[in-house]
Design an enzyme around this catalytic site. Sequence first.
Site, short mmCIF file in Angstrom:
data_model
loop_
_atom_site.label_atom_id
_atom_site.label_comp_id
_atom_site.label_asym_id
_atom_site.label_seq_id
_atom_site.Cartn_x
_atom_site.Cartn_y
_atom_site.Cartn_z
N ARG A 1 0.67 6.02 17.48
CA ARG A 1 0.45 7.43 16.02
C ARG A 1 0.28 8.47 16.65
O ARG A 1 0.78 9.40 15.51
CB ARG A 1 -1.86 7.30 15.40
N SER B 1 -6.08 -7.88 8.02
CA SER B 1 -4.95 -7.21 7.80
C SER B 1 -3.92 -7.21 9.64
O SER B 1 -5.15 -7.44 10.34
CB SER B 1 -5.24 -5.91 7.62
N ASP C 1 -6.96 5.69 11.74
CA ASP C 1 -5.62 6.27 12.57
C ASP C 1 -5.96 7.75 11.25
O ASP C 1 -4.96 8.57 11.27
CB ASP C 1 -4.59 5.20 11.93
N ASP D 1 1.00 -0.79 0.28
CA ASP D 1 0.05 -0.35 -0.35
C ASP D 1 0.85 1.42 -0.07
O ASP D 1 0.63 2.17 -0.95
CB ASP D 1 -0.66 -0.33 0.95
#
Length: 407
Positions: A100, A183, A129, A18
Amino acid sequence: MAKTSVKKVVLAYSGGLDTSVILKWLQVTYGCEVVTFTADLGQGEELGPARKKAELLGIRPENIFIDDLREDFTRDYVFPMFRANALYEGMYLLGTSIARPLIARRQIEIANAVGADAVAHGATGKGNDQVRFELTYYALKPDVTVIAPWREWDLTSRTKLLEFAEAHQIPIAKDKRGEAPFSVDANLLHSSSEGKVLEDPWVEADEIVYQRTIPPEAAPDKASHVEIEFEAGDAVAIDGVRMTPATLLAKLNELGRANGIGRLDLVENRFVGMKSRGIYETPGGTILLAAHRGIESITLDRGAAHLKDELMPKYAELVYFGFWFSPERMMLQALIDESQKQVTGTVRVKLYKGNVAVVGRKSPYSLYSQKVVTFEEDAGAYDQVDAEGFIRLNALRLRLLAARGKI
């Protein structure tokens, strides 16, 4: 047509399919210079390939940043959060959420250092996110341009991503040509798995999903005892051996893994409004939380402890929603840190087949008085007659209410 408003962008880059597609897409769509940033947060992956792939895609060596942030992550983000005993919706130890703001902060630092006018991330438009990254970007650099490809491009399927990758000669791992069953996001604190085969909340997750822990049923039949030492609310040693924050958390992860500790199957409420199902593994964090509450149980005054518990859901929500750099989170942190000044001592925990039990605690600042609490003769340390007046005063309003009902 290439967009020309952005000259240089710092991309949060993992080296996977990605973000590699995003890297090339930024070059093609914006015609800009791309700087890659890869953070080592203890995810357990080799980061060398990320550098090689970035170079293969035309990124100059001086524009490739790979930083070991494991100690920063544990010391400045994980440990402050654990001082609060933070659990989102009473269960989730916030492993992805807390990573994050550190990644985004470092992106902004790099952007300032290299003169970039934009930052980019690979979060989708459905998840939390994107919010966490962008709230941090704007908190630290209000005028920054944010590029979120998943909200802009037309590569809306795995097939289109692969076609774009092949058209631009982006290396594709063979297993990426098929559909990944779920994922995964991982760091030193936890791993999370979601999507695809995990989307039906009625279907139990297959054992293949779990990567950080063995099944509790397969854990040793004999319990393990571990002593964790705290100073001012932070763990500093295991079984008498002092360690750095990241090393200590890694050791707790080993102990948790071996005893099948830290699994969580959760349906949570995302900030963007939908419910999602995730499988989380936080072996070391689960042990750390139990031990921290154990040392607080003898060092915190009742009022302070109860106030912390009342504030904790708000603190956890701020972390989950992405408001790490908000004034309210910092205000709560100051209060929490004040409460931790004498949260010092040692906790002994017993680990057994998925369970963590506090079985001992001691502290030079303990408020626990055996002399006062004993069922044996207390030599006048506590006059039980005093309890009568205490009870009558607390019962006064109840008696008045009852009397009113008889009028």
